[in-house]
Write a protein that holds these residues in place. Structure first.
Motif, PDB file in Angstrom:
ATOM      1  N   ARG A   1       0.806  -1.221   0.000  1.00 36.59           N
ATOM      2  CA  ARG A   1       0.000   0.000   0.000  1.00 36.59           C
ATOM      3  C   ARG A   1       0.838   1.269   0.000  1.00 36.59           C
ATOM      4  N   THR A   2       1.938   1.255   0.738  1.00 37.82           N
ATOM      5  CA  THR A   2       2.746   2.470   0.868  1.00 37.82           C
ATOM      6  C   THR A   2       3.911   2.548  -0.114  1.00 37.82           C
ATOM      7  N   CYS A   3       4.337   1.410  -0.663  1.00 31.39           N
ATOM      8  CA  CYS A   3       5.571   1.399  -1.457  1.00 31.39           C
ATOM      9  C   CYS A   3       5.392   0.996  -2.915  1.00 31.39           C
ATOM     10  N   ALA A   4       4.256   0.390  -3.255  1.00 31.98           N
ATOM     11  CA  ALA A   4       4.123  -0.196  -4.589  1.00 31.98           C
ATOM     12  C   ALA A   4       3.230   0.618  -5.518  1.00 31.98           C
ATOM     13  N   GLY A   5       3.150   1.907  -5.282  1.00 34.83           N
ATOM     14  CA  GLY A   5       2.353   2.746  -6.162  1.00 34.83           C
ATOM     15  C   GLY A   5       3.105   3.112  -7.429  1.00 34.83           C
ATOM     16  N   HIS A   6       2.371   3.529  -8.438  1.00 34.06           N
ATOM     17  CA  HIS A   6       2.982   3.938  -9.705  1.00 34.06           C
ATOM     18  C   HIS A   6       2.544   5.354 -10.043  1.00 34.06           C
TER      19      HIS A   6
ATOM     20  N   ALA B   1      12.475   9.444 -10.738  1.00 34.26           N
ATOM     21  CA  ALA B   1      11.194   8.776 -10.542  1.00 34.26           C
ATOM     22  C   ALA B   1      11.393   7.303 -10.203  1.00 34.26           C
ATOM     23  N   PRO B   2      11.522   6.956  -8.923  1.00 38.13           N
ATOM     24  CA  PRO B   2      11.656   5.545  -8.553  1.00 38.13           C
ATOM     25  C   PRO B   2      10.398   4.776  -8.921  1.00 38.13           C
ATOM     26  N   ALA B   3      10.568   3.570  -9.429  1.00 38.78           N
ATOM     27  CA  ALA B   3       9.443   2.792  -9.938  1.00 38.78           C
ATOM     28  C   ALA B   3       8.905   1.856  -8.868  1.00 38.78           C
ATOM     29  N   GLY B   4       7.945   2.352  -8.076  1.00 40.96           N
ATOM     30  CA  GLY B   4       7.329   1.507  -7.063  1.00 40.96           C
ATOM     31  C   GLY B   4       6.515   0.379  -7.658  1.00 40.96           C
ATOM     32  N   ALA B   5       6.134   0.517  -8.922  1.00 44.80           N
ATOM     33  CA  ALA B   5       5.321  -0.519  -9.557  1.00 44.80           C
ATOM     34  C   ALA B   5       6.027  -1.868  -9.564  1.00 44.80           C
ATOM     35  N   ALA B   6       7.349  -1.862  -9.593  1.00 43.23           N
ATOM     36  CA  ALA B   6       8.092  -3.122  -9.646  1.00 43.23           C
ATOM     37  C   ALA B   6       8.228  -3.784  -8.286  1.00 43.23           C
ATOM     38  N   ALA B   7       8.011  -3.028  -7.207  1.00 44.74           N
ATOM     39  CA  ALA B   7       8.227  -3.567  -5.862  1.00 44.74           C
ATOM     40  C   ALA B   7       7.252  -4.700  -5.561  1.00 44.74           C
ATOM     41  N   PHE B   8       7.782  -5.804  -5.067  1.00 40.95           N
ATOM     42  CA  PHE B   8       6.983  -6.973  -4.669  1.00 40.95           C
ATOM     43  C   PHE B   8       7.306  -7.211  -3.204  1.00 40.95           C
ATOM     44  N   VAL B   9       6.564  -6.544  -2.326  1.00 40.13           N
ATOM     45  CA  VAL B   9       6.938  -6.482  -0.911  1.00 40.13           C
ATOM     46  C   VAL B   9       5.785  -6.926  -0.016  1.00 40.13           C
ATOM     47  N   GLY B  10       6.133  -7.253   1.216  1.00 38.78           N
ATOM     48  CA  GLY B  10       5.122  -7.610   2.207  1.00 38.78           C
ATOM     49  C   GLY B  10       4.280  -8.790   1.771  1.00 38.78           C
TER      50      GLY B  10
END
Length: 299
Positions: A13-18, A230-239
């Motif tokens: 919710r907090t890190c994987a936005g695009h 622009a860091p790409a949070g879309a790629a994050a697969f976390v939690g």
């Protein structure tokens, strides 16, 4: 605390936005099908790889892994040289290499394989993943049960044996995924003991995911630093992020670029012990992110 079960502050919710351009559903669905088809093709071809020579096998795996990342609509940028050769190019009896990287996404696996095909160290849960699980098993992945502390010495011995046999072993020593903002997690020292025991070279690599900035930029201001804003949070697969949700997020995020930066190798017989070796590798990877802009620092 079990060293195989570190925790990260990152959540979907907090890190994987695009933030940026988004693909339409038809285009995203086509990329999702293309990516899954590419993985399936690899799974079907895996039983026949032993029939190829070592050099041809490595070239094929690199091209396939690169193709997987591209099939999901992600550009690939490789910085630096691949480093130590594969087992087929080394003299008999020469130990393999331990490749260590920060961990952000499931995309990290094919991204690293596109540069360093080798035996991955992965959590045992991956064995049950559709398509990726059977493919990982056939590719010689070393699975570890992270919730069993007693399995740690055996895992270190297994990695050491693989390195002594000339294999290239790929490890994500943070032990869990982080969103890619900031320096990331602590590198666990256990796997570095295997490199010391085998007298193997450690090759640190830094993985980052970026999207192009959406705002208009004047030509005088448009430089390499601006491209990294622009860091790409879309790629994050976390939690507890479901894999299906992560897959869809990746294919809907337009302009996503994966970068793998190969850093200078570290001789395992340099630092005095495994903790010092782990700190040196972690520092190399973290320092490579020191020039990232404030927007990419994790809060």
């Amino acid at each position: 605390m079990n060293p195989w079960l570190p925790t990260a502050p990152c959540t979907p919710r907090t890190c994987a936005g695009h933030e940026g351009r988004v693909r339409g559903r038809p285009a995203a669905a086509a990329l999702l099908l293309a990516g899954c088809a590419c993985i399936l093709a690899g799974a079907l071809a895996a039983p026949f790889l032993p029939l190829l020579g070592a050099a041809r096998k490595e070239r094929l795996i690199r091209r396939w892994a690169y193709g997987v990342v591209r099939a999901f609509g992600v550009r690939v940028r490789i910085v630096g040289t691949p480093g130590p050769p594969g087992a087929h190019d080394r003299a008999p009896g020469t130990p393999g290499t331990l490749v260590v990287a920060n961990h952000i996404s499931w995309l990290d696996i094919p991204l690293v394989a596109a540069v360093f095909p080798g035996r991955m160290l992965a959590k045992s849960e991956i064995r049950g993943w559709p398509l990726l699980g059977p493919l990982a098993a056939r590719g010689g992945t070393l699975f570890v049960e992270r919730d069993r502390l007693r399995a740690l010495p055996a895992t270190v011995r297994t990695i050491g044996a693989a390195l002594r046999g000339g294999s290239r072993v790929v490890v994500f020593p943070e032990g869990t995924t982080w969103c890619g903002r900031g320096p990331g997690g602590r590198f666990g020292p256990a796997v570095f003991q295997a490199a010391i025991d085998a007298h193997a070279t450690v090759v640190p690599v830094r993985i980052t995911y970026r999207t192009a900035p959406t705002e208009h930029i004047a030509p005088a201001e448009h430089d390499a630093t601006t491209e990294r804003t622009a860091p790409a949070g879309a790629a994050a697969f976390v939690g507890d992020d479901p894999l299906v949700a992560s897959l869809w997020r990746v294919v809907t995020a337009a302009g996503l670029t994966a970068e793998i930066r190969v850093l200078p190798p570290i001789p395992a017989d340099g630092p005095p012990d495994r903790r010092a070796l782990a700190r040196r590798a972690q520092t190399a990877v973290a320092n490579d992110s020191a020039n990232l802009p404030p927007e990419s620092v994790h809060h």
